[in-house]
Design a protein around this motif. Structure first.
Motif, PDB file in Angstrom:
ATOM      1  N   LEU A   1      -2.235  21.406 -44.423  1.00 41.30           N
ATOM      2  CA  LEU A   1      -0.944  20.866 -44.853  1.00 41.30           C
ATOM      3  C   LEU A   1      -0.425  19.850 -43.840  1.00 41.30           C
ATOM      4  O   LEU A   1      -0.035  18.739 -44.203  1.00 41.30           O
ATOM      5  CB  LEU A   1       0.072  22.006 -45.018  1.00 41.30           C
ATOM      6  CG  LEU A   1       1.516  21.596 -45.286  1.00 41.30           C
ATOM      7  CD1 LEU A   1       1.639  20.879 -46.622  1.00 41.30           C
ATOM      8  CD2 LEU A   1       2.437  22.807 -45.228  1.00 41.30           C
ATOM      9  N   ILE A   2      -0.448  20.234 -42.576  1.00 44.25           N
ATOM     10  CA  ILE A   2       0.031  19.338 -41.512  1.00 44.25           C
ATOM     11  C   ILE A   2      -0.777  18.049 -41.494  1.00 44.25           C
ATOM     12  O   ILE A   2      -0.219  16.954 -41.426  1.00 44.25           O
ATOM     13  CB  ILE A   2      -0.021  20.056 -40.149  1.00 44.25           C
ATOM     14  CG1 ILE A   2       1.021  21.180 -40.110  1.00 44.25           C
ATOM     15  CG2 ILE A   2       0.204  19.069 -38.998  1.00 44.25           C
ATOM     16  CD1 ILE A   2       0.860  22.131 -38.939  1.00 44.25           C
ATOM     17  N   GLU A   3      -2.084  18.153 -41.600  1.00 42.81           N
ATOM     18  CA  GLU A   3      -2.943  16.964 -41.563  1.00 42.81           C
ATOM     19  C   GLU A   3      -2.726  16.081 -42.797  1.00 42.81           C
ATOM     20  O   GLU A   3      -2.793  14.855 -42.701  1.00 42.81           O
ATOM     21  CB  GLU A   3      -4.415  17.369 -41.444  1.00 42.81           C
ATOM     22  CG  GLU A   3      -5.379  16.214 -41.363  1.00 42.81           C
ATOM     23  CD  GLU A   3      -5.108  15.235 -40.205  1.00 42.81           C
ATOM     24  OE1 GLU A   3      -5.359  14.027 -40.392  1.00 42.81           O
ATOM     25  OE2 GLU A   3      -4.653  15.670 -39.132  1.00 42.81           O
ATOM     26  N   SER A   4      -2.442  16.683 -43.950  1.00 41.60           N
ATOM     27  CA  SER A   4      -2.253  15.866 -45.152  1.00 41.60           C
ATOM     28  C   SER A   4      -0.894  15.150 -45.143  1.00 41.60           C
ATOM     29  O   SER A   4      -0.768  14.054 -45.675  1.00 41.60           O
ATOM     30  CB  SER A   4      -2.408  16.709 -46.416  1.00 41.60           C
ATOM     31  OG  SER A   4      -1.356  17.628 -46.549  1.00 41.60           O
TER      32      SER A   4
ATOM     33  N   ARG B   1       7.770  11.052 -44.388  1.00 40.55           N
ATOM     34  CA  ARG B   1       7.045  12.317 -44.408  1.00 40.55           C
ATOM     35  C   ARG B   1       7.989  13.486 -44.180  1.00 40.55           C
ATOM     36  O   ARG B   1       8.906  13.396 -43.380  1.00 40.55           O
ATOM     37  CB  ARG B   1       5.974  12.320 -43.319  1.00 40.55           C
ATOM     38  CG  ARG B   1       4.834  11.406 -43.677  1.00 40.55           C
ATOM     39  CD  ARG B   1       4.020  11.004 -42.466  1.00 40.55           C
ATOM     40  NE  ARG B   1       2.830  10.303 -42.901  1.00 40.55           N
ATOM     41  CZ  ARG B   1       2.830   9.081 -43.400  1.00 40.55           C
ATOM     42  NH1 ARG B   1       3.948   8.428 -43.513  1.00 40.55           N
ATOM     43  NH2 ARG B   1       1.711   8.513 -43.803  1.00 40.55           N
ATOM     44  N   ALA B   2       7.713  14.587 -44.873  1.00 42.87           N
ATOM     45  CA  ALA B   2       8.494  15.811 -44.671  1.00 42.87           C
ATOM     46  C   ALA B   2       7.731  16.989 -45.248  1.00 42.87           C
ATOM     47  O   ALA B   2       7.015  16.855 -46.239  1.00 42.87           O
ATOM     48  CB  ALA B   2       9.853  15.699 -45.343  1.00 42.87           C
ATOM     49  N   ILE B   3       7.873  18.126 -44.612  1.00 43.45           N
ATOM     50  CA  ILE B   3       7.378  19.384 -45.155  1.00 43.45           C
ATOM     51  C   ILE B   3       8.608  20.220 -45.437  1.00 43.45           C
ATOM     52  O   ILE B   3       9.415  20.465 -44.544  1.00 43.45           O
ATOM     53  CB  ILE B   3       6.438  20.101 -44.162  1.00 43.45           C
ATOM     54  CG1 ILE B   3       5.186  19.254 -43.911  1.00 43.45           C
ATOM     55  CG2 ILE B   3       6.054  21.483 -44.693  1.00 43.45           C
ATOM     56  CD1 ILE B   3       4.250  19.830 -42.860  1.00 43.45           C
ATOM     57  N   LEU B   4       8.771  20.628 -46.681  1.00 40.45           N
ATOM     58  CA  LEU B   4       9.948  21.393 -47.078  1.00 40.45           C
ATOM     59  C   LEU B   4       9.575  22.861 -47.238  1.00 40.45           C
ATOM     60  O   LEU B   4       8.467  23.189 -47.639  1.00 40.45           O
ATOM     61  CB  LEU B   4      10.501  20.856 -48.399  1.00 40.45           C
ATOM     62  CG  LEU B   4      10.865  19.377 -48.420  1.00 40.45           C
ATOM     63  CD1 LEU B   4      11.326  18.968 -49.810  1.00 40.45           C
ATOM     64  CD2 LEU B   4      11.941  19.080 -47.403  1.00 40.45           C
ATOM     65  N   ALA B   5      10.503  23.719 -46.930  1.00 44.90           N
ATOM     66  CA  ALA B   5      10.300  25.153 -47.108  1.00 44.90           C
ATOM     67  C   ALA B   5      11.598  25.750 -47.632  1.00 44.90           C
ATOM     68  O   ALA B   5      12.673  25.168 -47.468  1.00 44.90           O
ATOM     69  CB  ALA B   5       9.911  25.802 -45.779  1.00 44.90           C
ATOM     70  N   ALA B   6      11.484  26.915 -48.256  1.00 40.38           N
ATOM     71  CA  ALA B   6      12.659  27.569 -48.822  1.00 40.38           C
ATOM     72  C   ALA B   6      13.654  27.967 -47.738  1.00 40.38           C
ATOM     73  O   ALA B   6      14.858  27.919 -47.948  1.00 40.38           O
ATOM     74  CB  ALA B   6      12.245  28.779 -49.633  1.00 40.38           C
TER      75      ALA B   6
END
Length: 128
Positions: free
Chosen positions: A51-54, A72-77
């Motif tokens: 996930l981090i690499e993508s 870029r962003a990774i979202l979480a609940a």
């Protein structure tokens, strides 16, 4: 909204998919009570590292590029779910690790009644 701001031609379709999901308009499978997301809804990865690499490919070479980072962003609940991922990403950045001391008291003695030590200790500011 962000997808529309990026002039992404698929933004309208993605926005509709999100609304359908949020409004409960996606049909449940009767036997499992699960839903099936459209194939073009997201990219499924197997591990957090993938996930981090993508999302942040070659971050050691790009982390100083604000334009690159802002797309870029990774979202979480919940923030708790993202803390480990943030830590893993920080470990990929070049440079020395620095620790800073913090204080759980107020500068003004009169403010002590407004900000209890328990409250100050409970703060977990994202990215800090």
């Amino acid at each position: 909204m962000r997808a529309q701001l990026q002039n992404d031609p698929t933004a309208q379709e993605f926005s509709k998919q999100l609304l359908d999901l949020g409004n409960g308009d996606i049909e449940f499978h009767k036997d499992t009570q699960h839903i099936t997301l459209p194939d073009n809804f997201c990219t499924v990865v197997e591990t957090k590292n993938e996930l981090i690499e993508s999302v942040f490919p070659e971050i050691p070479n790009n982390y100083l590029n604000n334009d690159w980072l802002s797309n870029r962003a990774i979202l979480a609940a919940k923030n708790v779910g993202i803390d480990l991922i943030n830590y893993q990403i920080q470990q990929l950045l070049p440079g020395d690790l620095m620790s800073f001391k913090s204080i759980d008291a107020t500068v003004e003695e009169n403010d002590a009644v407004n900000f209890l030590i328990e409250f100050l200790n409970s703060l977990d500011i994202s990215g800090m």
